[in-house]
Scaffold this motif. Structure first.
Motif, PDB file in Angstrom:
ATOM      1  N   VAL A 293     -21.861 -15.122   3.295  1.00 23.32           N
ATOM      2  CA  VAL A 293     -22.862 -14.953   4.343  1.00 23.32           C
ATOM      3  C   VAL A 293     -22.406 -15.730   5.564  1.00 23.32           C
ATOM      4  O   VAL A 293     -21.997 -16.895   5.467  1.00 23.32           O
ATOM      5  N   TYR A 294     -22.479 -15.085   6.726  1.00 20.07           N
ATOM      6  CA  TYR A 294     -22.002 -15.681   7.968  1.00 20.07           C
ATOM      7  C   TYR A 294     -22.990 -15.324   9.075  1.00 20.07           C
ATOM      8  O   TYR A 294     -23.275 -14.145   9.302  1.00 20.07           O
ATOM      9  N   ALA A 295     -23.534 -16.330   9.740  1.00 23.18           N
ATOM     10  CA  ALA A 295     -24.488 -16.120  10.828  1.00 23.18           C
ATOM     11  C   ALA A 295     -23.774 -16.319  12.157  1.00 23.18           C
ATOM     12  O   ALA A 295     -23.400 -17.442  12.511  1.00 23.18           O
TER      13      ALA A 295
ATOM     14  N   ILE B 136     -13.136 -12.413  10.050  1.00 23.47           N
ATOM     15  CA  ILE B 136     -12.643 -11.297   9.234  1.00 23.47           C
ATOM     16  C   ILE B 136     -11.160 -11.460   8.951  1.00 23.47           C
ATOM     17  O   ILE B 136     -10.686 -11.184   7.833  1.00 23.47           O
ATOM     18  N   ASP B 137     -10.387 -11.939   9.942  1.00 25.64           N
ATOM     19  CA  ASP B 137      -8.952 -12.185   9.714  1.00 25.64           C
ATOM     20  C   ASP B 137      -8.732 -13.277   8.681  1.00 25.64           C
ATOM     21  O   ASP B 137      -7.774 -13.218   7.896  1.00 25.64           O
ATOM     22  N   GLU B 138      -9.590 -14.290   8.671  1.00 25.36           N
ATOM     23  CA  GLU B 138      -9.424 -15.387   7.715  1.00 25.36           C
ATOM     24  C   GLU B 138      -9.895 -15.011   6.312  1.00 25.36           C
ATOM     25  O   GLU B 138      -9.215 -15.292   5.323  1.00 25.36           O
ATOM     26  N   VAL B 139     -11.047 -14.359   6.209  1.00 21.87           N
ATOM     27  CA  VAL B 139     -11.633 -14.056   4.902  1.00 21.87           C
ATOM     28  C   VAL B 139     -10.964 -12.856   4.246  1.00 21.87           C
ATOM     29  O   VAL B 139     -10.814 -12.797   3.028  1.00 21.87           O
TER      30      VAL B 139
ATOM     31  N   ILE C  42     -26.304  -4.507  15.108  1.00 16.21           N
ATOM     32  CA  ILE C  42     -25.367  -4.303  16.199  1.00 16.21           C
ATOM     33  C   ILE C  42     -25.994  -4.683  17.538  1.00 16.21           C
ATOM     34  O   ILE C  42     -25.282  -5.050  18.483  1.00 16.21           O
ATOM     35  N   GLN C  43     -27.330  -4.640  17.637  1.00  9.75           N
ATOM     36  CA  GLN C  43     -27.992  -4.987  18.899  1.00  9.75           C
ATOM     37  C   GLN C  43     -27.951  -6.487  19.191  1.00  9.75           C
ATOM     38  O   GLN C  43     -28.233  -6.899  20.320  1.00  9.75           O
ATOM     39  N   THR C  44     -27.622  -7.311  18.202  1.00  3.29           N
ATOM     40  CA  THR C  44     -27.553  -8.755  18.420  1.00  3.29           C
ATOM     41  C   THR C  44     -26.126  -9.242  18.674  1.00  3.29           C
ATOM     42  O   THR C  44     -25.946 -10.394  19.083  1.00  3.29           O
ATOM     43  N   ILE C  45     -25.129  -8.408  18.445  1.00  2.00           N
ATOM     44  CA  ILE C  45     -23.727  -8.804  18.628  1.00  2.00           C
ATOM     45  C   ILE C  45     -23.334  -8.593  20.091  1.00  2.00           C
ATOM     46  O   ILE C  45     -23.719  -7.600  20.712  1.00  2.00           O
ATOM     47  N   TYR C  46     -22.563  -9.543  20.638  1.00  2.00           N
ATOM     48  CA  TYR C  46     -22.131  -9.418  22.025  1.00  2.00           C
ATOM     49  C   TYR C  46     -20.627  -9.607  22.122  1.00  2.00           C
ATOM     50  O   TYR C  46     -20.002 -10.361  21.376  1.00  2.00           O
ATOM     51  N   HIS C  47     -20.040  -8.854  23.047  1.00  3.47           N
ATOM     52  CA  HIS C  47     -18.610  -8.951  23.360  1.00  3.47           C
ATOM     53  C   HIS C  47     -18.441  -9.992  24.460  1.00  3.47           C
ATOM     54  O   HIS C  47     -19.100  -9.901  25.502  1.00  3.47           O
ATOM     55  N   PRO C  48     -17.597 -11.014  24.289  1.00  2.00           N
ATOM     56  CA  PRO C  48     -17.515 -12.089  25.287  1.00  2.00           C
ATOM     57  C   PRO C  48     -16.994 -11.634  26.641  1.00  2.00           C
ATOM     58  O   PRO C  48     -17.213 -12.324  27.642  1.00  2.00           O
TER      59      PRO C  48
ATOM     60  N   GLU D 267     -15.710 -14.490  17.436  1.00  2.00           N
ATOM     61  CA  GLU D 267     -15.774 -15.318  16.228  1.00  2.00           C
ATOM     62  C   GLU D 267     -15.813 -14.449  14.973  1.00  2.00           C
ATOM     63  O   GLU D 267     -15.218 -14.784  13.944  1.00  2.00           O
ATOM     64  N   ILE D 268     -16.512 -13.330  15.049  1.00  2.00           N
ATOM     65  CA  ILE D 268     -16.587 -12.432  13.896  1.00  2.00           C
ATOM     66  C   ILE D 268     -15.217 -11.861  13.571  1.00  2.00           C
ATOM     67  O   ILE D 268     -14.808 -11.787  12.401  1.00  2.00           O
ATOM     68  N   SER D 269     -14.461 -11.476  14.597  1.00  2.00           N
ATOM     69  CA  SER D 269     -13.123 -10.933  14.377  1.00  2.00           C
ATOM     70  C   SER D 269     -12.197 -11.965  13.742  1.00  2.00           C
ATOM     71  O   SER D 269     -11.419 -11.651  12.828  1.00  2.00           O
TER      72      SER D 269
END
Length: 459
Positions: free
Chosen positions: A151-153, A164-167, A177-183, A159-161
């Motif tokens: 679980v990851y908040a 995913i590369d680490e895990v 998807i409405q809460t995720i933002y592209h920096p 940070e999500i990308s």
């Protein structure tokens, strides 16, 4: 320093304009144009530039030389979900699940994550709406505990990308998807630009690394998934989770699927320990049917690849207005006046001064032509106040000249009706050639609406 340019984007359909407008020319909605900073083309190489530089450029290949690998689908313990997805989860697929708030989208995906992790598949559940402790409390209520479920908040796509590369998970759940933002996008999370860019980046991650990604999407007041229509075009599968919040039954429907049949339907029941699948939905839709009530018929409708028996109810009453009302729930309301016109012209029923109310019991939406004859018989039954037999099932498409046209997959429909104890099935006469039905069922072939009414109502 160069002047920063801005543009106005409609938050409903994604229409772009150089100036603000009160009414969107694309979808006609008022007060949905918001200002966003327009970024230059070379500024895209930012947080994710390292991933683009390390990828190998693909080359055009003749199709006979392309090697294919038939990877088996991954099955969950929910047979209803496997059916809706077309036979299981496809690696590298991007699945969008939409539904009303509180309908059970997060509960469904959390249960699926638990089932996959119990099969030794690594699952990364990313929550943008709850903290990890809140997610743990919900998991405890569902008796979910697995070392392979992470679980990851987080809401930042960068940070999500990296996570995913680490895990290196096999499955990723994005809620929502409405809460995720592209920096690199200046607009607020949930806007058209943010949803489009985040979905495109998640699609690239899933396709290049073979990760199956499930995305939760909110819906608007009209019932469609919030954000641009482009969002549904980008993903591989679009699922709608429907149902009344105050009722226990939920319907999972596929409206787009690149790996299976569309309009496939799965039935679930919400209980204290989560969602449980309903093995035989036909029994659920018919369990409260009134015996001997006029205006009620049963039809075998195809939902994807599975026949489902549902009840169609009609109420015909004299109108007190100049123009009679025509209302329908669960079926196309345009077909109601069409079928009533056929009954007036071909059968001689005077329906022009009658109000008509039609409903599909159970909250199911039917959109195939095979339900036409059942609708027409329901209208005639209510108008004449003559009930149909409780053991009758009616199938057929009605033409404008009053003829009954053949329907597809008649064998499956008849077998489903026979399994539930129906004794007579009124169906198109052209469907009787080339096969024999079950021995305990009487098949009545009809050529016209008049013949169908004679068989169902006795005239």
């Amino acid at each position: 320093m160069a002047k920063r340019k801005s543009k106005f984007i409609c938050q409903e359909c994604g229409y772009e304009s150089a100036k603000w407008m009160g009414k969107c020319p694309g979808c006609g909605v008022w007060n949905k144009m918001t200002e966003e900073i327009e970024k230059p083309a070379n500024s895209r190489r930012g947080a994710f530039a390292h991933t683009q530089e390390t990828t190998i450029r693909a080359k055009a290949t003749p199709i006979p030389k392309i090697e294919t690998v038939n990877e088996p689908r991954i099955y969950t313990e929910m047979k209803e979900l496997n059916r809706v997805l077309g036979g299981g989860v496809v690696r590298g697929s991007l699945v969008l699940i939409g539904g009303d708030p509180g309908i059970g989208k997060s509960t469904l995906l959390l249960q699926v994550s638990s089932q996959l992790s119990n099969k030794q598949h690594s699952v990364l559940y990313i929550s943008g709406e709850e903290s990890i402790r809140q997610t743990k409390l919900r998991a405890d209520r569902l008796n979910i505990s697995s070392e392979h479920l992470l679980v990851y908040a987080e809401t930042s796509l960068e940070e999500i990308s990296q996570t995913i590369d680490e895990v290196k998970p096999e499955f990723v759940i994005i809620d929502s998807i409405q809460t995720i933002y592209h920096p690199e996008v200046t607009s607020a999370p949930g806007s058209v630009s943010q949803v489009r860019e985040c979905t495109a980046e998640l699609m690239r991650i899933g396709k290049t690394k073979g990760i199956a990604i499930f995305i939760v999407g909110h819906v608007t007041k009209e019932g469609s998934i919030a954000g641009p229509r482009l969002l549904e075009h980008m993903v591989d599968t679009v699922l709608y989770f429907e149902g009344e919040r105050h009722h226990t039954y939920r319907i999972l429907r596929a409206v787009k699927n690149r790996f299976g049949s569309t309009n496939e339907m799965g039935i679930f029941e919400m209980k204290e320990l989560g969602l449980e699948e309903v093995a035989n939905p036909s029994e659920i839709f018919l369990e409260e049917r009134s015996q001997g009530a006029a205006g009620s018929t049963v039809v075998a409708s195809m939902e994807g690849t599975r026949p489902v028996l549902v009840e169609i109810q009609a109420l015909i009453s004299p109108t007190s207005f100049g123009n009679p009302r025509r209302m329908a729930t669960g079926i196309d309301h345009n077909r109601v006046p069409l079928l009533m016109a056929v009954l007036e012209k071909r059968v001689g029923m005077l329906l022009q001064n009658q109000d008509a109310y039609l409903k599909v019991a159970g909250g199911v939406k039917l959109d195939e032509p095979a339900i036409d004859l059942a609708v027409a018989v329901s209208i005639a039954s209510s108008f004449r106040d003559k009930p149909t037999r409780a053991t009758d099932c009616i199938i057929g498409e009605v033409g404008l000249t009053g003829e009954i046209r053949r329907v597809s997959r008649i064998e499956q429909r008849v077998q489903e009706a026979a399994k539930l104890g129906f004794e007579r099935i009124i169906l198109p006469a052209n469907n009787l050639s080339g096969w024999t039905g079950p021995k305990n069922v009487q098949l009545i072939g009809v050529h016209s609406v008049s013949e169908a009414l004679e068989a169902a109502l006795g005239g």
